[in-house]
Structures are given as structure tokens and as C-alpha cells.
Design a protein around this motif. Sequence first.
Motif, PDB file in Angstrom:
ATOM      1  N   LEU A  51      40.941  43.793  37.508  1.00 46.77           N
ATOM      2  CA  LEU A  51      40.643  42.712  38.447  1.00 46.77           C
ATOM      3  C   LEU A  51      41.797  41.724  38.624  1.00 46.77           C
ATOM      4  CD1 LEU A  51      36.877  41.893  37.723  1.00 46.77           C
ATOM      5  CD2 LEU A  51      37.841  43.136  39.661  1.00 46.77           C
ATOM      6  N   PRO A  52      42.516  41.304  37.553  1.00 51.44           N
ATOM      7  CA  PRO A  52      43.650  40.393  37.775  1.00 51.44           C
ATOM      8  C   PRO A  52      44.721  40.995  38.679  1.00 51.44           C
ATOM      9  CG  PRO A  52      43.023  40.414  35.462  1.00 51.44           C
ATOM     10  CD  PRO A  52      42.265  41.532  36.121  1.00 51.44           C
ATOM     11  N   HIS A  53      44.992  42.291  38.537  1.00 50.16           N
ATOM     12  CA  HIS A  53      45.987  42.955  39.388  1.00 50.16           C
ATOM     13  C   HIS A  53      45.484  43.043  40.827  1.00 50.16           C
ATOM     14  CE1 HIS A  53      48.338  44.341  35.837  1.00 50.16           C
ATOM     15  NE2 HIS A  53      47.148  44.359  35.260  1.00 50.16           N
ATOM     16  N   MET A  54      44.204  43.355  41.006  1.00 54.38           N
ATOM     17  CA  MET A  54      43.631  43.422  42.347  1.00 54.38           C
ATOM     18  C   MET A  54      43.663  42.058  43.019  1.00 54.38           C
ATOM     19  SD  MET A  54      40.237  45.738  41.835  1.00 54.38           S
ATOM     20  CE  MET A  54      40.291  47.386  41.142  1.00 54.38           C
ATOM     21  N   ARG A  55      43.382  41.034  42.243  1.00 49.16           N
ATOM     22  CA  ARG A  55      43.347  39.667  42.790  1.00 49.16           C
ATOM     23  C   ARG A  55      44.677  39.299  43.419  1.00 49.16           C
ATOM     24  NH1 ARG A  55      43.621  34.163  41.102  1.00 49.16           N
ATOM     25  NH2 ARG A  55      44.437  34.683  39.035  1.00 49.16           N
ATOM     26  N   GLY A  56      45.767  39.637  42.748  1.00 49.08           N
ATOM     27  CA  GLY A  56      47.083  39.363  43.307  1.00 49.08           C
ATOM     28  C   GLY A  56      47.370  40.201  44.540  1.00 49.08           C
ATOM     29  N   ALA A  57      46.908  41.457  44.542  1.00 51.15           N
ATOM     30  CA  ALA A  57      47.205  42.356  45.651  1.00 51.15           C
ATOM     31  C   ALA A  57      46.469  41.967  46.930  1.00 51.15           C
ATOM     32  CB  ALA A  57      46.857  43.792  45.266  1.00 51.15           C
ATOM     33  N   VAL A  58      45.236  41.466  46.801  1.00 55.53           N
ATOM     34  CA  VAL A  58      44.445  41.153  47.995  1.00 55.53           C
ATOM     35  C   VAL A  58      44.362  39.651  48.266  1.00 55.53           C
ATOM     36  CG1 VAL A  58      43.079  43.239  47.732  1.00 55.53           C
ATOM     37  CG2 VAL A  58      42.242  41.115  46.718  1.00 55.53           C
ATOM     38  N   GLY A  59      45.003  38.833  47.408  1.00 51.44           N
ATOM     39  CA  GLY A  59      45.029  37.393  47.627  1.00 51.44           C
ATOM     40  C   GLY A  59      43.676  36.716  47.479  1.00 51.44           C
ATOM     41  N   ALA A  60      42.937  37.068  46.430  1.00 50.47           N
ATOM     42  CA  ALA A  60      41.597  36.526  46.228  1.00 50.47           C
ATOM     43  C   ALA A  60      41.585  35.527  45.077  1.00 50.47           C
ATOM     44  CB  ALA A  60      40.609  37.657  45.929  1.00 50.47           C
ATOM     45  N   THR A  61      40.591  34.642  45.091  1.00 46.61           N
ATOM     46  CA  THR A  61      40.403  33.728  43.974  1.00 46.61           C
ATOM     47  C   THR A  61      39.660  34.469  42.843  1.00 46.61           C
ATOM     48  OG1 THR A  61      38.246  32.951  44.759  1.00 46.61           O
ATOM     49  CG2 THR A  61      40.199  31.796  45.581  1.00 46.61           C
ATOM     50  N   ILE A  62      39.570  33.828  41.692  1.00 41.26           N
ATOM     51  CA  ILE A  62      38.867  34.433  40.561  1.00 41.26           C
ATOM     52  C   ILE A  62      37.396  34.663  40.918  1.00 41.26           C
ATOM     53  CG2 ILE A  62      38.069  34.036  38.194  1.00 41.26           C
ATOM     54  CD1 ILE A  62      40.674  32.530  37.686  1.00 41.26           C
ATOM     55  N   GLU A  63      36.781  33.676  41.620  1.00 46.71           N
ATOM     56  CA  GLU A  63      35.375  33.816  41.995  1.00 46.71           C
ATOM     57  C   GLU A  63      35.186  34.939  43.016  1.00 46.71           C
ATOM     58  OE1 GLU A  63      37.020  30.930  41.958  1.00 46.71           O
ATOM     59  OE2 GLU A  63      36.098  30.092  40.140  1.00 46.71           O
ATOM     60  N   GLU A  64      36.106  35.054  43.964  1.00 42.66           N
ATOM     61  CA  GLU A  64      35.958  36.059  45.019  1.00 42.66           C
ATOM     62  C   GLU A  64      36.135  37.487  44.492  1.00 42.66           C
ATOM     63  OE1 GLU A  64      37.578  33.541  48.912  1.00 42.66           O
ATOM     64  OE2 GLU A  64      38.982  34.663  47.653  1.00 42.66           O
ATOM     65  N   ILE A  65      37.055  37.685  43.568  1.00 41.58           N
ATOM     66  CA  ILE A  65      37.362  39.047  43.118  1.00 41.58           C
ATOM     67  C   ILE A  65      36.196  39.658  42.342  1.00 41.58           C
ATOM     68  CG2 ILE A  65      38.388  38.561  40.858  1.00 41.58           C
ATOM     69  CD1 ILE A  65      39.730  40.984  43.563  1.00 41.58           C
ATOM     70  N   THR A  66      35.300  38.828  41.814  1.00 38.59           N
ATOM     71  CA  THR A  66      34.145  39.385  41.084  1.00 38.59           C
ATOM     72  C   THR A  66      33.232  40.190  41.998  1.00 38.59           C
ATOM     73  OG1 THR A  66      32.853  37.345  41.434  1.00 38.59           O
ATOM     74  CG2 THR A  66      34.146  37.498  39.406  1.00 38.59           C
ATOM     75  N   TRP A  67      33.346  39.990  43.318  1.00 40.14           N
ATOM     76  CA  TRP A  67      32.539  40.763  44.258  1.00 40.14           C
ATOM     77  C   TRP A  67      32.893  42.248  44.228  1.00 40.14           C
ATOM     78  CZ3 TRP A  67      28.219  40.377  46.852  1.00 40.14           C
ATOM     79  CH2 TRP A  67      27.656  39.113  47.046  1.00 40.14           C
ATOM     80  N   VAL A  68      34.080  42.572  43.729  1.00 37.86           N
ATOM     81  CA  VAL A  68      34.463  43.982  43.610  1.00 37.86           C
ATOM     82  C   VAL A  68      33.524  44.707  42.644  1.00 37.86           C
ATOM     83  CG1 VAL A  68      36.296  45.558  42.883  1.00 37.86           C
ATOM     84  CG2 VAL A  68      36.861  43.512  44.202  1.00 37.86           C
ATOM     85  N   SER A  69      33.147  44.024  41.569  1.00 38.23           N
ATOM     86  CA  SER A  69      32.194  44.592  40.610  1.00 38.23           C
ATOM     87  C   SER A  69      30.755  44.412  41.074  1.00 38.23           C
ATOM     88  CB  SER A  69      32.376  43.942  39.233  1.00 38.23           C
ATOM     89  OG  SER A  69      33.643  44.236  38.701  1.00 38.23           O
TER      90      SER A  69
END
Length: 530
Positions: free
Chosen positions: A37-55
Motif C-alpha cells: 500500500l505505501p508503494h501504491m500510494r506514491g504511484a497513484v497520488g493517494a492519501t493514507i485514508e484513500e489508499i485503504t479503499w484498495v483493500s
Amino acid sequence: MTAAAPRPKVNKWLVTLSVSFGTLMGAIDISIVNVALPHMRGAVGATIEEITWVSTGFVIATVVVMPLTGFLGRMFGQKRVYLACLALFIVGSVLCGTARSLWTLVFWRAVQGAGAGALQPTEQAILRQTFPPKEQGMAMAVFAMAVMLGPAIGPTLGGWIVDNYSWPWIFYINVPIGLLGMFMVYSFVHEDPEILEQNHALAAAQRKNVDYAGIALMFVGLATLQYFLEEGARNDWFEDRAITLCFIVSMVSLAFFVARELTARVPVVNLRLFKDEVYASGTLIGAVMFAMLMANMFLLPLFMQELLGFTATQSGLALMPRTLVMMLVTPFVGKLYNHVSPRLMVGFGIVMVSLGNWFQGQLTLVSSQQDVIWAIGVQGIGFAFLFVPLTTVALSKVPRHLMSDATGLNSLFRQIGGSVGLAVFATLISHHGKIATAAVTAHVGETNAATWQRLSGLQAALQAKGYDVASAKAAALQALAGTVQRQGMVLSFEKVFLIAGIVFMAVLPLLWFLRSPAHGGPSEPVHVEM
């Protein structure tokens, strides 16, 4: 006694291997993404709260599809449903790897989850229909290894892929394995002609009376419930309006859904299966078992990394013995099933898991990797003695043509149980951490001789390293505060581990209902209407 259904001449172990690929990949993908998730967050420009939607998106999609397994199997055939869902899972995996914006990634992750949703219950149904009655324990032992192995190796495998390649490869790796699985299912899995005939008759009734209201209520109810469980702890539960609204909507929708399914002419989900007390008790104990399993898989890595100073790799390696123990013991339990009452096996498993929780409750800041391994090794034996008899006996009186309905609901309850376990114990660890830290702080003050001695020693050591008096005192106070915080969290973990063990012991009375035909229960299948 019903006549034995004719079976195609197939190698049951080839069938087992064929359908296990999809289940294993689906189980792995629930947890493999978390480390990336931290690597994805940087790649798609998401916040910590937003990237949790991937899971969250993946789990929600998985949950809403699981109970539809029987409905889809009757309409299109179990083999076709499995192949279509595996193909959808592969396509979703490829598109997840190519996504470069957050909501595109979330959408394709949901598509991947929808494909994964039917794989586990369909495999379970196919194995139950492929293996003869005397080998059902071994069939469920193989199924258990696929289901339990996935969450265990997912984080370690994901970390290795991310460290050595890049995050899209945690999705691309599914493609060759999935294609091999599709080829093997197409070649070696054949549906029972009698079940096909019964399903054709039921499918005709379904097409005339499609339960659109039931499907809509189920989708809304399960999606909002899963969002509540996934995001509640992160958003302070009922302090957040969206979380509160999701809880209310889920409860109302599911209440109407249950009422609808019990009165519909042809229900989309066969809740009447719960008339069978063996199925009901086995499914409920299985849900609590998964709550304990997922809670432990969340709490232990957190304890090891945050308090014992383990690296992610070290904590992953420390957890592997539990998986190895389960893999070694599970086939033995499968063979033992025909000779020992499932009540005794499940009771032993509950006691062993609770005992493992007690050992975990004794861990301190000076505990070693061996201390952790001992505790989870005991738990590994317990989980092996739980999963096989529970999944076997729970389905022992279900008619074969309703097996996919039963496995879909069984899988759904395990998934919901796991989400409840994560949500409850994540909240408990935070709540008790604050209470324990406050209690420790109350006994630590500058008027306390031991505290004053510790502060003076720290301050003197820092001054010896070149700090001025003011900076040394501030740093010493900060270090002492960190020690207090860590000790408070240790006490919190100890309490939560013990609570988990006590809660699990509370399901022991349900063993009274856990009777199988081979061990003193009725031999005829329970009559269940559609």
C-alpha cells in the motif's frame, strides 16, 4: 436413505489440485496487497485514508458475491461459474497492475474481488461432491490448507515481490497461475449428472421468479456492513456520521433481506439451511474461529514490530511456524475425522487456540522469537483441529444439490467473522493501550525515587555525549515517556490476548449441537426447501 449419486470417473486429486489454484490466489490476495500500500500510494497520488479503499473494495466485492454461489451455480453450472470467476479474477489482476489512478485501481480491485468471491465456496462444493463420504475429512483438509495458507504467506510473499520487483507484480503473478488453474479445471473437473439435472429444475423456477429484491437488499446490507467493519476503527466508529449511517443501513437492509428470503417463492439465498442445527452451529463456530485467526494475524506482527523491534521480515518468519504446523497437522486431522467425534476434535482445537492466546498473554518486552514461536505453534495445532471437522461436519446433512448454497453461506460467515475479529481487537488494543498507559503514568513521577534515579542516569549519560543540561533533561523525559508508552502497550496486548482466549472458550456450549451422521447424529439429510 437416498441412493448414491453416479460419479464421473475422474482422478479426485487432479480435481482437488485444479480447483485449489483459485482459492489459494483469492486467499493470498486478501492480505498480499497490505504490504504494498505505501508503494501504491506514491504511484497513484493517494492519501493514507484513500489508499485503504484498495483493500476495502476487494473485501466488499468478495463478500457480496459469496452468498450468490448457489444461485449462480444453478443458473449456469458450478464449473462454468468457477471458470468465469477465475477469468474475471485474472482480468482484474492484470488491470490492477496497469492502473495509475486511485479510483481506477479501486474499481479493478473490486472486479478482482468479485471474481474471487465465488472461488472458495465453489471449490468447497466441488470437493464435497467429488470425494466419497468416507473421505470427506481429507477433502476438507486439502481445502483448509488452501484457505489458511493464503493469509499466512500473503504478507511475506508481497513484501518479497515489492522489495525485488515492483508493486504491479503482486497482481501480474496471478496470471500464469490462474491460466494454469483454468486449463486444469476445464480438463479435469466434471459435474455430477444427477446434480446437474436437479439444478436445471431449480434454475427453471429461479428464472421465472428472480428474487431481484433479495439481491438488492443483500448487496446493500453486506456492502455497508463490510464498510462499517473495515473502516469503523479508523474513523472512531459511531463518532463518524458515515460509519453510523452505514451501520443503520446495513442492519435495516439485512433485516428486510432475511424477512424477504424466508418468504420469497424462490429465494436467491437459501437461509432455510440454518434449520439444520449442525450446519448452524458449525458455521457459527467457524465464524468465531476466523475472528480469532485474523485477530491473531493482526495483533502478533504489530506486537513484534512495534514493541519487540522485529523487522517485517523477522515477524513474518516468526509467524511461519504456525502455518507449517497447520500444514503438517491438517492431513492427520483429515484422516482422524472418521475415527474421532468431531465434538472432541473441535473442543480440543478450541482449548489449544485459547491456550496459545494465554501463552501470548505472557509475552513481554524481553520475549524472544522462540517465545513467540512456541505460542503460535500451540495455536497452529488448535486451528488445524478446528477447520477440518468444522467444515466437514457443518455440511454433513446438507443435500448434495444444495451444497453450493451451503458453502457460500459458510464462506460468508467466515469472512464476516474475520472482519469482526479485526475490527473488535483493533479497537480493544487501542482502548486498553490508553488505559494501561495512563495507569503506568500514574505510578511514574519525579517524586518517585526510582523514576528520579532513572531520569538522573539518562540525563547524565546524555550530557556525557555532549548535550547541554536543558536538552539532556528534555531528551531524558522523552525517553522515559516512550518507555511508559511501550510498557502500557505491553499490558494492553497481554489483556487483549487473554480476552481473545476467554471469548473463544465461550463457544464450547455450541459443541452440543455438533453431531455428524458418522458419530451419532441422524443419517438422513435435512429437508430444506428452496
